[in-house]
Design an enzyme around this catalytic site. Structure first.
Site, PDB file in Angstrom:
ATOM      1  N   GLU A 158      16.897   4.892 -10.732  1.00  0.00           N
ATOM      2  CA  GLU A 158      17.209   6.301 -10.978  1.00  0.00           C
ATOM      3  C   GLU A 158      17.137   6.645 -12.463  1.00  0.00           C
ATOM      4  O   GLU A 158      17.784   7.588 -12.905  1.00  0.00           O
ATOM      5  CB  GLU A 158      18.608   6.622 -10.430  1.00  0.00           C
ATOM      6  CG  GLU A 158      18.866   6.169  -9.017  1.00  0.00           C
ATOM      7  CD  GLU A 158      18.006   6.901  -7.989  1.00  0.00           C
ATOM      8  OE1 GLU A 158      17.526   8.006  -8.313  1.00  0.00           O
ATOM      9  OE2 GLU A 158      17.809   6.377  -6.880  1.00  0.00           O
ATOM     10  N   VAL A 203      28.521   5.238  -3.580  1.00  0.00           N
ATOM     11  CA  VAL A 203      27.345   5.923  -4.107  1.00  0.00           C
ATOM     12  C   VAL A 203      26.763   6.784  -2.995  1.00  0.00           C
ATOM     13  O   VAL A 203      26.576   6.317  -1.870  1.00  0.00           O
ATOM     14  CB  VAL A 203      26.281   4.921  -4.599  1.00  0.00           C
ATOM     15  CG1 VAL A 203      25.039   5.652  -5.081  1.00  0.00           C
ATOM     16  CG2 VAL A 203      26.832   4.042  -5.704  1.00  0.00           C
ATOM     17  N   PHE A 204      26.471   8.036  -3.326  1.00  0.00           N
ATOM     18  CA  PHE A 204      25.888   8.953  -2.342  1.00  0.00           C
ATOM     19  C   PHE A 204      24.386   9.062  -2.558  1.00  0.00           C
ATOM     20  O   PHE A 204      23.912   9.303  -3.674  1.00  0.00           O
ATOM     21  CB  PHE A 204      26.525  10.337  -2.474  1.00  0.00           C
ATOM     22  CG  PHE A 204      25.934  11.374  -1.559  1.00  0.00           C
ATOM     23  CD1 PHE A 204      26.145  11.319  -0.188  1.00  0.00           C
ATOM     24  CD2 PHE A 204      25.164  12.421  -2.061  1.00  0.00           C
ATOM     25  CE1 PHE A 204      25.602  12.280   0.666  1.00  0.00           C
ATOM     26  CE2 PHE A 204      24.624  13.386  -1.226  1.00  0.00           C
ATOM     27  CZ  PHE A 204      24.838  13.312   0.143  1.00  0.00           C
ATOM     28  N   GLY A 205      23.638   8.885  -1.485  1.00  0.00           N
ATOM     29  CA  GLY A 205      22.189   9.024  -1.534  1.00  0.00           C
ATOM     30  C   GLY A 205      21.736  10.241  -0.751  1.00  0.00           C
ATOM     31  O   GLY A 205      22.165  10.450   0.388  1.00  0.00           O
ATOM     32  N   TYR A 206      20.867  11.042  -1.349  1.00  0.00           N
ATOM     33  CA  TYR A 206      20.351  12.230  -0.679  1.00  0.00           C
ATOM     34  C   TYR A 206      18.827  12.235  -0.647  1.00  0.00           C
ATOM     35  O   TYR A 206      18.211  13.174  -0.122  1.00  0.00           O
ATOM     36  CB  TYR A 206      20.862  13.500  -1.366  1.00  0.00           C
ATOM     37  CG  TYR A 206      20.544  13.578  -2.844  1.00  0.00           C
ATOM     38  CD1 TYR A 206      19.389  14.208  -3.294  1.00  0.00           C
ATOM     39  CD2 TYR A 206      21.391  13.010  -3.787  1.00  0.00           C
ATOM     40  CE1 TYR A 206      19.090  14.278  -4.648  1.00  0.00           C
ATOM     41  CE2 TYR A 206      21.106  13.081  -5.141  1.00  0.00           C
ATOM     42  CZ  TYR A 206      19.961  13.710  -5.571  1.00  0.00           C
ATOM     43  OH  TYR A 206      19.667  13.773  -6.910  1.00  0.00           O
ATOM     44  N   GLY A 207      18.205  11.178  -1.199  1.00  0.00           N
ATOM     45  CA  GLY A 207      16.759  11.022  -1.175  1.00  0.00           C
ATOM     46  C   GLY A 207      16.410   9.690  -0.542  1.00  0.00           C
ATOM     47  O   GLY A 207      16.850   9.381   0.568  1.00  0.00           O
ATOM     48  N   SER A 208      15.666   8.868  -1.260  1.00  0.00           N
ATOM     49  CA  SER A 208      15.222   7.589  -0.700  1.00  0.00           C
ATOM     50  C   SER A 208      16.373   6.627  -0.417  1.00  0.00           C
ATOM     51  O   SER A 208      16.225   5.717   0.410  1.00  0.00           O
ATOM     52  CB  SER A 208      14.212   6.921  -1.643  1.00  0.00           C
ATOM     53  OG  SER A 208      14.803   6.633  -2.901  1.00  0.00           O
TER      54      SER A 208
END
Length: 284
Positions: A181, A101-106
């Protein structure tokens, strides 16, 4: 894969989830699309053109977090999906699967689930923007906050962190993510890179949550506004997860910690600090 597959491409490919992290692409047209052809080219010795029987379902290509399978076209779409699901559920228990899983925020600074590995890197041809309204975490329905989503941007990159989740932890992790999400209406499966000059991805099929600009599917989408207007909204907004400004400042810090300066994030953070400082001086 060289391009992403989105959940809403129903007429071209169907993606179904039949078990935690078992994301399946079902092609009913014998792989006439470029993405299917790429997979088929890698296994061409195992495919005998269009001579397979309707009942013959076969995994033809796999890449970490999803399978590509070929099923002859059936007139009943629902039967096709059910047949694919039954086939792959039977395979799932025999496979040791992991998901990324890619996270770009929190998610960069707070995963909230068990993971085996965290890798810093980026996805290509997207940029991070504060265009998503938040009514459940950093704002309220009466006064939404703003959080980041992705928008296509040819030639740009978006840095963040990818998390490897083992088969044993996937069910709980996905339950957490689907709640966290829930206002992000789309999932994409993208190539993930770790080296700025790399042309080959370090990972393929990494899952990414995206809040789309489609107002019919995503009623909380706010979209483009000036830096000044977005900053004013962030200064005022707060929700169950805390002040909106905290989210912005933590994102700024998390990106700097991984060595990346995001101009959009930095410009917003500086404008928010300016507004706060100005108000404090006025209050004296």
């Amino acid at each position: 894969m060289a391009r992403m597959i989105e959940e809403d491409e129903e007429e071209k490919a169907t993606q179904i989830v039949v078990a935690p992290c078992l994301h399946v692409l079902v092609f009913g047209n014998w792989g006439t699309r470029a993405v299917a052809l790429k997979a088929l080219n890698q296994v061409k010795d195992h495919i005998s053109d269009q001579k397979r029987k309707q009942s013959n379902i076969q995994i033809v290509w796999a890449s970490r977090s999803f399978f590509v399978i070929i099923i002859p076209q059936l007139s009943d779409r629902e039967s096709l999906l059910k047949k694919a699901a039954r086939f792959l559920i039977g395979k799932a228990s025999k496979l040791k699967m992991v998901m990324w899983v890619f996270g770009y925020g929190s998610l960069i600074w707070k995963a909230g689930f068990n993971f085996d590995e965290r890798v810093v890197g980026f996805i290509k041809h997207y940029r991070r923007v504060f265009y998503q309204g938040s009514t459940d975490h950093r704002g309220t329905p009466e006064f939404p906050g703003r959080t980041v989503t992705l928008e296509p941007a040819e030639g740009e990159v978006c840095w963040g962190a990818a998390y490897k989740i083992s088969k044993e932890d996937q069910e709980i992790a996905l339950e957490h993510l689907e709640v966290r999400e829930k206002q992000y209406d789309k999932k994409a499966y993208l190539d993930f890179f770790t080296e700025p000059t790399a042309t080959t991805p370090a990972l393929s099929g990494v899952m990414v949550y995206i809040a789309s600009p489609d107002k019919k599917r995503n009623v909380n989408y706010l979209g483009l506004a000036s830096i000044e207007d977005i900053a004013k909204q962030i200064v005022e907004a707060k929700g169950p997860s805390g002040p909106n400004r905290e989210y912005l400042f933590k994102l700024e810090e998390a990106l700097l910690q991984i060595g990346y300066k995001d101009k959009h994030v930095l410009d917003l953070a500086n404008e928010v600090r300016r507004i706060i400082s100005e108000r404090e001086l006025t209050a004296l």
